[in-house]
Design a protein around this motif. Structure first.
Motif, PDB file in Angstrom:
ATOM      1  N   ALA A 193      56.783  32.037  28.630  1.00 18.12           N
ATOM      2  CA  ALA A 193      55.793  32.962  29.192  1.00 18.12           C
ATOM      3  C   ALA A 193      55.370  33.994  28.146  1.00 18.12           C
ATOM      4  CB  ALA A 193      56.365  33.654  30.427  1.00 18.12           C
ATOM      5  N   SER A 194      56.339  34.494  27.383  1.00 17.30           N
ATOM      6  CA  SER A 194      56.018  35.472  26.340  1.00 17.30           C
ATOM      7  C   SER A 194      55.139  34.853  25.259  1.00 17.30           C
ATOM      8  CB  SER A 194      57.311  36.014  25.719  1.00 17.30           C
ATOM      9  OG  SER A 194      58.068  36.735  26.661  1.00 17.30           O
ATOM     10  N   ALA A 195      55.519  33.636  24.812  1.00 16.79           N
ATOM     11  CA  ALA A 195      54.744  32.976  23.759  1.00 16.79           C
ATOM     12  C   ALA A 195      53.322  32.696  24.222  1.00 16.79           C
ATOM     13  CB  ALA A 195      55.433  31.682  23.328  1.00 16.79           C
ATOM     14  N   THR A 196      53.174  32.298  25.478  1.00 19.29           N
ATOM     15  CA  THR A 196      51.844  32.028  26.020  1.00 19.29           C
ATOM     16  C   THR A 196      51.024  33.309  26.095  1.00 19.29           C
ATOM     17  OG1 THR A 196      52.680  30.150  27.293  1.00 19.29           O
ATOM     18  CG2 THR A 196      50.582  31.095  27.996  1.00 19.29           C
ATOM     19  N   ALA A 197      51.659  34.401  26.515  1.00 19.23           N
ATOM     20  CA  ALA A 197      50.960  35.687  26.579  1.00 19.23           C
ATOM     21  C   ALA A 197      50.510  36.125  25.183  1.00 19.23           C
ATOM     22  CB  ALA A 197      51.867  36.741  27.205  1.00 19.23           C
ATOM     23  N   TRP A 198      51.378  35.916  24.182  1.00 25.20           N
ATOM     24  CA  TRP A 198      51.003  36.282  22.812  1.00 25.20           C
ATOM     25  C   TRP A 198      49.852  35.421  22.317  1.00 25.20           C
ATOM     26  CZ3 TRP A 198      56.854  36.218  21.576  1.00 25.20           C
ATOM     27  CH2 TRP A 198      57.419  37.468  21.899  1.00 25.20           C
ATOM     28  N   ALA A 199      49.870  34.129  22.660  1.00 23.73           N
ATOM     29  CA  ALA A 199      48.782  33.253  22.243  1.00 23.73           C
ATOM     30  C   ALA A 199      47.456  33.712  22.843  1.00 23.73           C
ATOM     31  CB  ALA A 199      49.079  31.812  22.656  1.00 23.73           C
ATOM     32  N   LEU A 200      47.483  34.082  24.110  1.00 21.69           N
ATOM     33  CA  LEU A 200      46.258  34.542  24.764  1.00 21.69           C
ATOM     34  C   LEU A 200      45.782  35.863  24.164  1.00 21.69           C
ATOM     35  CD1 LEU A 200      47.168  33.635  28.455  1.00 21.69           C
ATOM     36  CD2 LEU A 200      45.427  32.541  27.019  1.00 21.69           C
ATOM     37  N   ALA A 201      46.728  36.744  23.838  1.00 18.34           N
ATOM     38  CA  ALA A 201      46.359  38.007  23.214  1.00 18.34           C
ATOM     39  C   ALA A 201      45.809  37.771  21.810  1.00 18.34           C
ATOM     40  CB  ALA A 201      47.564  38.942  23.159  1.00 18.34           C
ATOM     41  N   ALA A 202      46.409  36.825  21.088  1.00 16.95           N
ATOM     42  CA  ALA A 202      45.925  36.493  19.749  1.00 16.95           C
ATOM     43  C   ALA A 202      44.518  35.920  19.818  1.00 16.95           C
ATOM     44  CB  ALA A 202      46.873  35.497  19.081  1.00 16.95           C
ATOM     45  N   HIS A 233      40.643  29.844  20.368  1.00 13.74           N
ATOM     46  CA  HIS A 233      39.513  30.174  21.252  1.00 13.74           C
ATOM     47  C   HIS A 233      39.375  29.161  22.387  1.00 13.74           C
ATOM     48  CE1 HIS A 233      37.896  27.305  18.299  1.00 13.74           C
ATOM     49  NE2 HIS A 233      36.975  26.992  19.208  1.00 13.74           N
ATOM     50  N   ARG A 234      40.002  27.991  22.229  1.00 13.43           N
ATOM     51  CA  ARG A 234      39.947  26.978  23.293  1.00 13.43           C
ATOM     52  C   ARG A 234      41.194  26.989  24.177  1.00 13.43           C
ATOM     53  NH1 ARG A 234      37.835  23.762  18.946  1.00 13.43           N
ATOM     54  NH2 ARG A 234      39.815  22.649  18.733  1.00 13.43           N
ATOM     55  N   PHE A 235      42.201  27.771  23.800  1.00 14.94           N
ATOM     56  CA  PHE A 235      43.436  27.821  24.585  1.00 14.94           C
ATOM     57  C   PHE A 235      43.253  28.750  25.781  1.00 14.94           C
ATOM     58  CE2 PHE A 235      47.692  29.781  25.367  1.00 14.94           C
ATOM     59  CZ  PHE A 235      48.307  28.650  25.864  1.00 14.94           C
ATOM     60  N   GLU A 236      43.482  28.204  26.987  1.00 14.18           N
ATOM     61  CA  GLU A 236      43.270  28.978  28.211  1.00 14.18           C
ATOM     62  C   GLU A 236      44.550  29.241  28.982  1.00 14.18           C
ATOM     63  OE1 GLU A 236      40.313  26.912  30.436  1.00 14.18           O
ATOM     64  OE2 GLU A 236      38.713  27.285  28.964  1.00 14.18           O
ATOM     65  N   GLY A 237      45.694  28.790  28.444  1.00 11.90           N
ATOM     66  CA  GLY A 237      46.958  29.062  29.107  1.00 11.90           C
ATOM     67  C   GLY A 237      47.257  28.177  30.296  1.00 11.90           C
ATOM     68  N   ARG A 238      46.549  27.080  30.458  1.00 10.33           N
ATOM     69  CA  ARG A 238      46.826  26.174  31.588  1.00 10.33           C
ATOM     70  C   ARG A 238      48.168  25.477  31.409  1.00 10.33           C
ATOM     71  NH1 ARG A 238      40.765  23.455  32.035  1.00 10.33           N
ATOM     72  NH2 ARG A 238      39.704  25.371  32.729  1.00 10.33           N
ATOM     73  N   ARG A 298      53.602  37.347  16.406  1.00 14.48           N
ATOM     74  CA  ARG A 298      54.697  37.112  17.353  1.00 14.48           C
ATOM     75  C   ARG A 298      54.669  35.679  17.876  1.00 14.48           C
ATOM     76  NH1 ARG A 298      57.247  41.573  19.841  1.00 14.48           N
ATOM     77  NH2 ARG A 298      56.608  43.578  18.981  1.00 14.48           N
ATOM     78  N   PHE A 299      53.481  35.168  18.126  1.00 15.99           N
ATOM     79  CA  PHE A 299      53.304  33.793  18.600  1.00 15.99           C
ATOM     80  C   PHE A 299      53.877  32.809  17.588  1.00 15.99           C
ATOM     81  CE2 PHE A 299      50.233  30.208  18.013  1.00 15.99           C
ATOM     82  CZ  PHE A 299      50.643  29.425  19.077  1.00 15.99           C
ATOM     83  N   VAL A 300      53.544  32.993  16.325  1.00 15.38           N
ATOM     84  CA  VAL A 300      54.044  32.104  15.272  1.00 15.38           C
ATOM     85  C   VAL A 300      55.552  32.209  15.151  1.00 15.38           C
ATOM     86  CG1 VAL A 300      54.019  31.632  12.790  1.00 15.38           C
ATOM     87  CG2 VAL A 300      51.865  32.123  13.999  1.00 15.38           C
ATOM     88  N   ARG A 301      56.059  33.424  15.139  1.00  9.80           N
ATOM     89  CA  ARG A 301      57.492  33.640  14.958  1.00  9.80           C
ATOM     90  C   ARG A 301      58.285  33.042  16.112  1.00  9.80           C
ATOM     91  NH1 ARG A 301      57.216  38.878  13.387  1.00  9.80           N
ATOM     92  NH2 ARG A 301      57.636  39.665  15.477  1.00  9.80           N
TER      93      ARG A 301
END
Length: 214
Positions: free
Chosen positions: A18-27, A76-81, A37-40
């Protein structure tokens, strides 16, 4: 060599996902700290997966970096689904396949067994393993590629069977069957390596895996 490689407990992994997904969306929204943070958070998972797929050991780090470059370019195409980890491992798989295609047109110089060294360097230490804590890195290379990949995704990286099926592109039952067969093979090889009959604990583990896949 026997090394602990099992994933973290499911509740902790769900929180990390959940944290990694949130970081990806924020990135995706342009937050550079979130991108870092997402990469790490997911670097070790990608490194293990790329190595276990049998990539040229001299290229594991490069392919891991390529995976993240592709991911960051595609944010830009990642929507967290799906979780960011599942999405990222799909990208890693494509990066490895592309590397195989490139390698097909040039001489192969790496030793085919050296992938194991790269995997061992990426493993977490001190975790419980193969039902009670032991994963058999030195025996994984004996598995057919498809079984090894299914085993790594679910038992090492820690994805659910559904997530693994989505990455591999096959039915859920096929993934379950591949994992069950891989576990039974590893259990038998472990017993042989110990120079004794199958240990009761390992036998129960193999049976449970087979029952799950049925």
């Amino acid at each position: 060599m026997i090394t602990s490689v099992l994933p973290a407990p499911r509740t902790r992994r769900a929180s990390a996902d959940a944290s990694a997904t949130a970081w990806a969306l924020a990135a995706r929204g342009g937050d550079p700290d979130a991108a870092e943070r997402f990469v790490r958070a997911l670097h070790a998972d990608v490194l293990r997966y790329v190595a276990h797929l049998g990539a040229d050991p001299q290229s594991v780090d490069d392919l891991t970096q390529e995976t993240f470059l592709r991911a960051l370019d595609s944010l830009h195409r990642f929507e967290g689904r799906a979780s960011a980890r599942t999405w990222l491992l799909s990208i890693a798989r494509r990066a490895v396949v592309d590397s195989w295609r490139r390698a097909a047109v040039r001489p192969r110089t790496a030793d085919t067994h050296d992938w194991q060294t790269a995997v061992e360097c990426a493993q977490p230490r001190g975790l419980p393993g193969f039902d009670d804590g032991i994963a058999l890195l030195d025996l994984l290379e004996t598995l057919p590629d498809e079984r090894r990949e299914a085993f790594v995704l679910t038992q090492v990286v820690g994805l659910s069977y559904e997530e693994a099926a989505g990455i591999v592109g096959c039915p859920l039952g096929t993934v379950r069957s591949r994992v069950a067969r891989a576990r039974m093979t590893l259990a038998g090889l472990l017993a042989e390596a110990d120079g004794s009959g199958p240990d009761a604990r390992v036998e129960r583990s193999a049976r449970r895996a087979a029952a799950t896949a049925a």
